[in-house]
Scaffold this motif. Sequence first.
Motif, PDB file in Angstrom:
ATOM      1  N   THR A   1       0.813  -1.218   0.000  1.00 56.80           N
ATOM      2  CA  THR A   1       0.000   0.000   0.000  1.00 56.80           C
ATOM      3  C   THR A   1       0.842   1.261   0.000  1.00 56.80           C
ATOM      4  O   THR A   1       0.320   2.352  -0.268  1.00 56.80           O
ATOM      5  CB  THR A   1      -0.919   0.034   1.234  1.00 56.80           C
ATOM      6  OG1 THR A   1      -0.099   0.091   2.416  1.00 56.80           O
ATOM      7  CG2 THR A   1      -1.809  -1.201   1.272  1.00 56.80           C
ATOM      8  N   GLY A   2       2.108   1.172   0.344  1.00 61.31           N
ATOM      9  CA  GLY A   2       2.954   2.344   0.483  1.00 61.31           C
ATOM     10  C   GLY A   2       2.927   2.942   1.869  1.00 61.31           C
ATOM     11  O   GLY A   2       3.723   3.830   2.180  1.00 61.31           O
ATOM     12  N   SER A   3       2.015   2.469   2.714  1.00 60.52           N
ATOM     13  CA  SER A   3       1.956   2.902   4.112  1.00 60.52           C
ATOM     14  C   SER A   3       2.458   1.766   4.997  1.00 60.52           C
ATOM     15  O   SER A   3       2.241   0.593   4.693  1.00 60.52           O
ATOM     16  CB  SER A   3       0.520   3.262   4.498  1.00 60.52           C
ATOM     17  OG  SER A   3       0.035   4.326   3.695  1.00 60.52           O
TER      18      SER A   3
ATOM     19  N   SER B   1       3.171 -13.697  14.855  1.00 56.07           N
ATOM     20  CA  SER B   1       2.027 -13.580  13.941  1.00 56.07           C
ATOM     21  C   SER B   1       2.359 -12.838  12.659  1.00 56.07           C
ATOM     22  O   SER B   1       1.875 -13.208  11.581  1.00 56.07           O
ATOM     23  CB  SER B   1       0.859 -12.866  14.637  1.00 56.07           C
ATOM     24  OG  SER B   1       0.438 -13.549  15.786  1.00 56.07           O
ATOM     25  N   VAL B   2       3.169 -11.766  12.752  1.00 51.17           N
ATOM     26  CA  VAL B   2       3.368 -10.885  11.605  1.00 51.17           C
ATOM     27  C   VAL B   2       4.821 -10.465  11.470  1.00 51.17           C
ATOM     28  O   VAL B   2       5.595 -10.524  12.423  1.00 51.17           O
ATOM     29  CB  VAL B   2       2.492  -9.610  11.730  1.00 51.17           C
ATOM     30  CG1 VAL B   2       1.009  -9.963  11.760  1.00 51.17           C
ATOM     31  CG2 VAL B   2       2.890  -8.787  12.954  1.00 51.17           C
ATOM     32  N   PHE B   3       5.179  -9.999  10.266  1.00 52.76           N
ATOM     33  CA  PHE B   3       6.381  -9.203  10.078  1.00 52.76           C
ATOM     34  C   PHE B   3       5.954  -7.823   9.600  1.00 52.76           C
ATOM     35  O   PHE B   3       4.877  -7.668   8.995  1.00 52.76           O
ATOM     36  CB  PHE B   3       7.383  -9.862   9.127  1.00 52.76           C
ATOM     37  CG  PHE B   3       6.917 -10.013   7.709  1.00 52.76           C
ATOM     38  CD1 PHE B   3       7.162  -9.025   6.754  1.00 52.76           C
ATOM     39  CD2 PHE B   3       6.246 -11.164   7.296  1.00 52.76           C
ATOM     40  CE1 PHE B   3       6.756  -9.172   5.429  1.00 52.76           C
ATOM     41  CE2 PHE B   3       5.834 -11.323   5.975  1.00 52.76           C
ATOM     42  CZ  PHE B   3       6.086 -10.326   5.037  1.00 52.76           C
ATOM     43  N   SER B   4       6.780  -6.844   9.887  1.00 54.51           N
ATOM     44  CA  SER B   4       6.426  -5.458   9.581  1.00 54.51           C
ATOM     45  C   SER B   4       7.153  -4.977   8.339  1.00 54.51           C
ATOM     46  O   SER B   4       8.302  -5.365   8.084  1.00 54.51           O
ATOM     47  CB  SER B   4       6.771  -4.547  10.767  1.00 54.51           C
ATOM     48  OG  SER B   4       5.993  -4.874  11.896  1.00 54.51           O
ATOM     49  N   ILE B   5       6.498  -4.112   7.593  1.00 55.06           N
ATOM     50  CA  ILE B   5       7.099  -3.484   6.421  1.00 55.06           C
ATOM     51  C   ILE B   5       6.909  -1.977   6.529  1.00 55.06           C
ATOM     52  O   ILE B   5       5.865  -1.496   6.981  1.00 55.06           O
ATOM     53  CB  ILE B   5       6.504  -4.022   5.105  1.00 55.06           C
ATOM     54  CG1 ILE B   5       4.972  -4.002   5.131  1.00 55.06           C
ATOM     55  CG2 ILE B   5       7.014  -5.434   4.829  1.00 55.06           C
ATOM     56  CD1 ILE B   5       4.327  -4.441   3.816  1.00 55.06           C
ATOM     57  N   GLY B   6       7.946  -1.244   6.148  1.00 55.20           N
ATOM     58  CA  GLY B   6       7.881   0.203   6.179  1.00 55.20           C
ATOM     59  C   GLY B   6       7.369   0.764   4.871  1.00 55.20           C
ATOM     60  O   GLY B   6       6.569   0.132   4.164  1.00 55.20           O
ATOM     61  N   THR B   7       7.883   1.913   4.492  1.00 58.40           N
ATOM     62  CA  THR B   7       7.396   2.575   3.278  1.00 58.40           C
ATOM     63  C   THR B   7       8.394   2.501   2.133  1.00 58.40           C
ATOM     64  O   THR B   7       8.200   3.125   1.099  1.00 58.40           O
ATOM     65  CB  THR B   7       7.068   4.042   3.582  1.00 58.40           C
ATOM     66  OG1 THR B   7       8.239   4.702   4.096  1.00 58.40           O
ATOM     67  CG2 THR B   7       5.943   4.138   4.613  1.00 58.40           C
ATOM     68  N   ASN B   8       9.479   1.749   2.304  1.00 59.34           N
ATOM     69  CA  ASN B   8      10.435   1.577   1.218  1.00 59.34           C
ATOM     70  C   ASN B   8       9.793   0.760   0.103  1.00 59.34           C
ATOM     71  O   ASN B   8       9.144  -0.263   0.354  1.00 59.34           O
ATOM     72  CB  ASN B   8      11.689   0.875   1.736  1.00 59.34           C
ATOM     73  CG  ASN B   8      12.831   0.913   0.750  1.00 59.34           C
ATOM     74  OD1 ASN B   8      12.794   0.263  -0.280  1.00 59.34           O
ATOM     75  ND2 ASN B   8      13.861   1.679   1.087  1.00 59.34           N
ATOM     76  N   SER B   9       9.989   1.155  -1.123  1.00 57.77           N
ATOM     77  CA  SER B   9       9.318   0.493  -2.248  1.00 57.77           C
ATOM     78  C   SER B   9       9.800  -0.932  -2.473  1.00 57.77           C
ATOM     79  O   SER B   9       9.135  -1.712  -3.161  1.00 57.77           O
ATOM     80  CB  SER B   9       9.516   1.312  -3.529  1.00 57.77           C
ATOM     81  OG  SER B   9      10.892   1.372  -3.871  1.00 57.77           O
ATOM     82  N   ALA B  10      10.971  -1.314  -1.885  1.00 58.21           N
ATOM     83  CA  ALA B  10      11.449  -2.681  -2.048  1.00 58.21           C
ATOM     84  C   ALA B  10      10.602  -3.679  -1.273  1.00 58.21           C
ATOM     85  O   ALA B  10      10.601  -4.875  -1.585  1.00 58.21           O
ATOM     86  CB  ALA B  10      12.903  -2.788  -1.606  1.00 58.21           C
ATOM     87  N   SER B  11       9.869  -3.215  -0.248  1.00 62.93           N
ATOM     88  CA  SER B  11       9.023  -4.109   0.532  1.00 62.93           C
ATOM     89  C   SER B  11       7.561  -3.689   0.559  1.00 62.93           C
ATOM     90  O   SER B  11       6.698  -4.483   0.929  1.00 62.93           O
ATOM     91  CB  SER B  11       9.528  -4.194   1.987  1.00 62.93           C
ATOM     92  OG  SER B  11       9.466  -2.926   2.615  1.00 62.93           O
ATOM     93  N   ASN B  12       7.276  -2.439   0.137  1.00 61.12           N
ATOM     94  CA  ASN B  12       5.905  -1.959   0.312  1.00 61.12           C
ATOM     95  C   ASN B  12       5.629  -0.771  -0.595  1.00 61.12           C
ATOM     96  O   ASN B  12       6.015   0.365  -0.312  1.00 61.12           O
ATOM     97  CB  ASN B  12       5.676  -1.567   1.774  1.00 61.12           C
ATOM     98  CG  ASN B  12       4.224  -1.251   2.070  1.00 61.12           C
ATOM     99  OD1 ASN B  12       3.337  -1.537   1.268  1.00 61.12           O
ATOM    100  ND2 ASN B  12       3.988  -0.672   3.232  1.00 61.12           N
TER     101      ASN B  12
ATOM    102  N   ALA C   1       2.658   0.104  -4.192  1.00 64.27           N
ATOM    103  CA  ALA C   1       1.436  -0.387  -4.834  1.00 64.27           C
ATOM    104  C   ALA C   1       1.780  -1.449  -5.877  1.00 64.27           C
ATOM    105  O   ALA C   1       1.478  -1.310  -7.070  1.00 64.27           O
ATOM    106  CB  ALA C   1       0.666   0.771  -5.456  1.00 64.27           C
ATOM    107  N   ASN C   2       2.415  -2.514  -5.400  1.00 63.92           N
ATOM    108  CA  ASN C   2       2.860  -3.622  -6.246  1.00 63.92           C
ATOM    109  C   ASN C   2       2.598  -4.926  -5.529  1.00 63.92           C
ATOM    110  O   ASN C   2       2.224  -4.958  -4.355  1.00 63.92           O
ATOM    111  CB  ASN C   2       4.355  -3.489  -6.554  1.00 63.92           C
ATOM    112  CG  ASN C   2       4.692  -2.263  -7.358  1.00 63.92           C
ATOM    113  OD1 ASN C   2       5.022  -1.222  -6.795  1.00 63.92           O
ATOM    114  ND2 ASN C   2       4.625  -2.356  -8.675  1.00 63.92           N
TER     115      ASN C   2
END
Length: 814
Positions: A612-614, A678-689, A691-692
């Motif tokens: 989502t980019g967020s 339960s989860v892993f977190s992703i930031g706003t870097n385009s390599a992990s998060n 609109a892809n």
Amino acid sequence: MSIIGSNILAGASGQGVGAGYTIENSLRFRSSASAYLSRTPASAGNRKTWTWSAWVKRGNLGAGLQSLFVAIDGSATNYVQISISSDKLYFYANPLVSGGVVLTTTQVMRDPSAWMHIIAVLDTTNATPADRAKLYINGVRVTSFTTNNAASITLNADAYLNAAVQHNIGNRQPFGNALFDGYLAEVNFIDGQALDPSSFGEYNADTGVWQPAAYEGAYGTNGFYLPFSDATNTTTLVADSSGNGNDWTPNNISLTSGVTYDSMTDTPTIYADGGNYAVLNGAAIGTDATLSNGNLSISYGATTPFLATPATIGMQSGKWYWEIPITASSGGTVTAMVGITTKSSPNEIGSYPGANTNGWGYFGLNGLKYNSGGTAYGATYTTNDVIGVAFDADAGTLVFYKNNTSQGTAFSGLTSGTYFPAVGDGSGGATFSAAINFGQRPFAYTPPTGFLPLHTGNLPDSTIVDGSTQMGILTYSGTNGDRLIATGETGIDGEVNFTPDLVWNKSRNTDGYGALWDSVRGGTNALQTYGPGGELNSEGGDIDSFVEGGTNFGTGTINASWGNTSGSTYVSWQWKAGTAFSNDAGTNGATIASVGSVNQDAGFSVVTYTGTGSAATVAHSLGAEPKMVIVKKRNAAADWVVKHASLSSNDSTLILNNPSNQISYSPSVWNNTAPTSSVFSIGTNSASNSANTFVAYCFADVEGYSKFGGYTGNGSTDGTFVHLGFRPKFILVKCSNGGFDWHITDTSRSTYNQADTVLFPNLPNQEANGAGYYYDILSNGFKCRNLGAATNGSGYTYIYMAFAENPFRNALAR
């Protein structure tokens, strides 16, 4: 708390998986005492054909010539000798071949933590010259030799072994000493028959590991069987149990109570009262230390203090007891520091006088206890004192005893981590020697109630006892066109005992980028680890289907890096997930939706999601905290980003397609947040998060099967030892603070030690041999055997992922 390694003691069990034929005794050979067995046959037996079989556990590594079985005359003109020299196995027979050396293995045997089975066969009547001398290790014939003169043996020639001359086990008398240091069990000699391993062992149906079986055939005139089971006296201890009465004479073998007692319950089979016992780790010897007597004795010099030698078995739960008799000291001053450490490599215990907090020790010189600094504790101790150690890993308490008198609870709160018994030098400036006893010989004192000795018979069965049921490796040659590449197919080597959900292929003999497919994205969608490119679709020749035991490649011309080009050879690493899942946003702690496939038993999941980019969280469905997460953007170019528990911060990232150091990107790749169960977190870097679409491969530690950790190099060919708790078959390593390539070692391509065949995920390069990538694959981990910065540079830090052939409880040395 994750469970790490199947030799992490968690409570007693019986024989467990694959219980069958039991060996309950072994004999220790102390080279320091010139211990060996001798016998001179009354008459010659068959000098053309015989078979010798024994289970062997090594003590001193890297020593000079160590004889296992010898017949030799005083002039050394005539001899046959099975021995270990420079850690290689030798078969000598003079004058059958010029110079006497018949076979010398390329393989080195440098695992002091477990047993191995060795068979030597001579049959000069064999019509095939190359088959007149054979060696087998763990049920498999050795085929790689630095010297191979078997074909030079004359048909029907007589060798010297089985002549009416002195024979020895553990030495080379009367022609000088070549003393073996270690343990032998289940020794069989068959006069007049050339037998294969099936006469002495079999593969365990549950574990796939070679194990002993009772020999049930005839022995021949000079044949014998030594079970070392009757400890009434030293004569009965080495008596022949074949029925032939071919008894042996003990030389410097002791049954005197104490540190010289040589009748051991350390054996290659698991049973209620014994198994493979802990010893001091000859692959991780502390500075200025020397091991001897089957790695149950240690001496420290006067020059360099502090770095201790750990044991081969770690403790995470349960109650455990061992003893350390102090055997010698200079001037009555004992600088011994005994206790436990969380480091499996040489490390300080109790950090006297430093500030290291990785050990907890009791210091003989002043009676203080040490962790970070020393505090008042107990009595001093000196030569002839016996220090008992009782570690309750469940309660987290450590108690020391001096001559059976408790000194009180030294430490408490030690409830998280893996702890290794260890012996170190607390200050230097004086020398001392000590022995250690984990229960393989009688204790001097009765252990506290409920406390157990350290051996594999007291280990629980692992949930995964055969790694090939969860992670497999195949090697094969490409053919072009439609092709089933699976276990048991013609031209396919290796074992995959499942339907894979992740397949990672790499060409071995041609440059190529390597490709990954998974069952969630589908077999026509390949991702390459060299470079940041997205999925490659409809290229032809992709995986048509994931099938039991492997994959089915479709028709079409296929890139040499992918999987089936004629003239190319390949390795295929495969993992099982198998249970589909779907997590909507707002469930299981996730803020965005994901789908995938998971194998909680093996700690592996494939996860796909749309970014989502967020900043967001993604459910991985492992039910345990992942120690390694690899994320790749699918529908556009982006680097492969890797999160690993041994990197320096929650936001540190490595790039699988790049040799660069770890880096903390801005904007954040991982939102500076550790994964949860339960989860892993992703930031706003385009390599992990962004609109892809993305895929994530998530891995958790599983007892006896997988581990994701780190180590620090020491810049030596006697390199860092990395404890895993299993014998690995796949190891991926990356230097995290140096710009060196990722590299993969596996036991399908490096079938013996030292393992030196590597492939590079971030390079198109074909397979490389050596060039600084040397490892010993051991029963409980791996050891670096080079000083190159890519694997073992002094002060460099490294991360790894490793998967098991077998947990340590069932593993053999190789």
